[in-house]
Scaffold this motif. Structure first.
Motif, PDB file in Angstrom:
ATOM      1  N   TYR A   1       2.370   3.617  -9.658  1.00  0.00           N
ATOM      2  CA  TYR A   1       2.887   3.503  -8.297  1.00  0.00           C
ATOM      3  C   TYR A   1       4.390   3.805  -8.254  1.00  0.00           C
ATOM      4  CZ  TYR A   1       4.383   1.374  -3.914  1.00  0.00           C
ATOM      5  OH  TYR A   1       4.956   1.144  -2.699  1.00  0.00           O
TER       6      TYR A   1
ATOM      7  N   HIS B   1      -1.360   4.824  -2.177  1.00  0.00           N
ATOM      8  CA  HIS B   1      -0.531   3.703  -1.739  1.00  0.00           C
ATOM      9  C   HIS B   1      -1.392   2.583  -1.155  1.00  0.00           C
ATOM     10  CE1 HIS B   1       2.253   1.676   1.235  1.00  0.00           C
ATOM     11  NE2 HIS B   1       2.872   1.502   0.094  1.00  0.00           N
TER      12      HIS B   1
ATOM     13  N   LYS C   1       5.892   6.984  -6.289  1.00  0.00           N
ATOM     14  CA  LYS C   1       6.738   6.644  -5.143  1.00  0.00           C
ATOM     15  C   LYS C   1       8.095   7.322  -5.263  1.00  0.00           C
ATOM     16  CE  LYS C   1       8.686   2.727  -2.637  1.00  0.00           C
ATOM     17  NZ  LYS C   1       8.160   3.165  -1.330  1.00  0.00           N
TER      18      LYS C   1
END
Length: 426
Positions: free
Chosen positions: A147, A392, A151
């Motif tokens: 993640y 996400h 990101k």
């Protein structure tokens, strides 16, 4: 003749000096008594023959040390035994007041076996709380790192951890049922005034008409206890079928002394709570995961935001609710929270499968197009953003559920690799 006569004369004898006798020898010195605590002086050395030098005197013995106040004197040395036997071990020293005694030495075992492990220390941490419910979800070693990397690439930030989300002020509402229990009977004066009212006449009529069934319900509620939520819902339906025809339940039940009103309220609260949570599980299990993916994600994220606040609010008051239920012999099945989280992970995994499927179909179409066409690059950009939105959402579900199963673990890895591949070819 003349000399002898002179000496014998008394007059002349007084004028002649006579020497005094020699003084007596001094007495020998008295031996000195040793003072208390002092060491006596060694005796004088005797002269040796042939003029040899005397040997040096032996060193004085060490002074005995006086034990300090409160200290323990050392044990005396063991006496040698006959036949060369080993002396017995010294007796254990008594511990001082307030000190912790030392553990006994381990006993040697036969055949060289290892000694057993020492027992746990007194006061060691002991889990006396309820056992944690079993679930197929587990923490992931890769989810957080994937993640953060994605990101940073997608949003150009190095922020770690999940996106902070505000908690709705209405999250605590709507889960725990609430029922208005009846107050005690009106005061006598008010009862006299309202005695002729048609409303109170109907209350008195219900008291006489339903007295038998109300007494049956009273005994059933008093003796009711369960661990099965299906039985709880069935009993709740039975109670409501006997009380639903009353014009004013509170006023009617107040006429029956000792009616378990608080337990009735708790019964309704537990039934309403379980029905609401079970409805969430049912909705997630029958959720249709169909294309188009963008619309699917909008719908499921909206529903997820709603139930997430409600479930987290309930988990904060779960211990308090459990005590209230157990007070009235109702053991609520909190494993339904685990089933909600597992069902949410299943829906998230289905969304990732649909995203990968659409990407494969899109890639097959792109391979048939002419390189450099106008629609090629925008299609890749939109697909990458949609893949990232899906990932996400999966990360948010992972954080909410506290873990993921093997299926979700594999799909998040494949989805992350596909996103990185798209970014490299842009």
């Amino acid at each position: 003749m003349a000399a002898s006569s002179l000496a014998s004369s008394p007059i002349l004898a007084s004028n002649i000096a006579v020497p005094p006798p020699p003084p007596p020898p001094p007495p020998p010195p008295l031996p000195m008594m040793p003072s208390k605590g002092s060491v006596p002086a060694p005796p004088p050395t005797k002269p040796l023959k042939n003029g040899a030098a005397p040997p040096p005197p032996p060193p004085p013995p060490p002074l005995p040390m006086m034990p300090l106040k409160g200290s323990v004197p050392p044990p005396p040395p063991p006496k040698p035994l006959k036949n060369g036997a080993a002396p017995p071990p010294p007796l254990p020293m008594m511990p001082l007041k307030g000190s912790v005694p030392a553990p006994p030495p381990p006993v040697p075992l036969k055949n060289g076996a290892a000694p057993p492990l020492p027992p746990p220390l007194f006061g060691a941490a002991k889990n006396l709380g309820p056992k944690r419910p079993t679930t197929r979800l587990k923490r992931s070693a890769q989810m957080g790192n994937l993640y953060r990397v994605l990101k940073k690439k997608m949003e150009g930030t190095n922020q770690e951890g999940p996106i902070p989300e505000g908690r709705s002020s209405q999250a605590r509402r709507g889960l725990t049922g609430n029922s208005n229990g009846g107050k005690q009977g009106m005061a006598d004066t008010i009862a006299e005034i309202t005695k002729k009212s048609s409303y109170f006449q109907q209350i008195e009529k219900d008291v006489k008409k339903h007295a038998k069934s109300i007494m049956e319900v009273k005994g059933a509620i008093t003796n009711f206890q369960t661990k099965d939520m299906t039985e709880l819902l069935k009993f709740h339906k039975y109670v409501e079928s006997h009380l639903e025809d009353l014009i004013d339940e509170g006023q009617v039940l107040a006429r029956f002394e000792g009616f378990p009103t608080k337990k009735l309220e708790t019964l309704r609260t537990a039934a309403a709570l379980y029905l609401k949570l079970d409805a969430i599980v049912t909705n997630l299990k029958i959720w249709k995961v169909v294309a188009p993916l963008s619309q699917l994600l909008d719908r499921i994220e909206h529903y997820f935001n709603k139930i997430k606040g409600e479930v987290e609010a309930f988990e904060r008051t779960k211990d308090e609710e459990a005590k209230k239920f157990q007070t009235h012999s109702i053991n609520f099945d909190f494993n339904i929270i685990i089933r909600i989280k597992e069902s949410m992970v299943d829906v998230s995994s289905s969304c990732m499968e649909l995203a990968l499927q659409e990407r494969r179909e899109m890639k097959a179409v792109e391979n048939k197009k002419t390189p450099g066409s106008k629609t090629e690059r925008p299609t890749k950009d939109c697909t990458t953003k949609l893949l990232w939105k899906t990932f996400h959402f999966a990360f948010r579900v992972y954080t909410f559920a506290g873990g993921q199963d093997d299926r979700a673990e594999q799909l998040t890895r494949e989805l992350a690799l596909q996103i990185e591949s798209n970014l490299q070819h842009q």
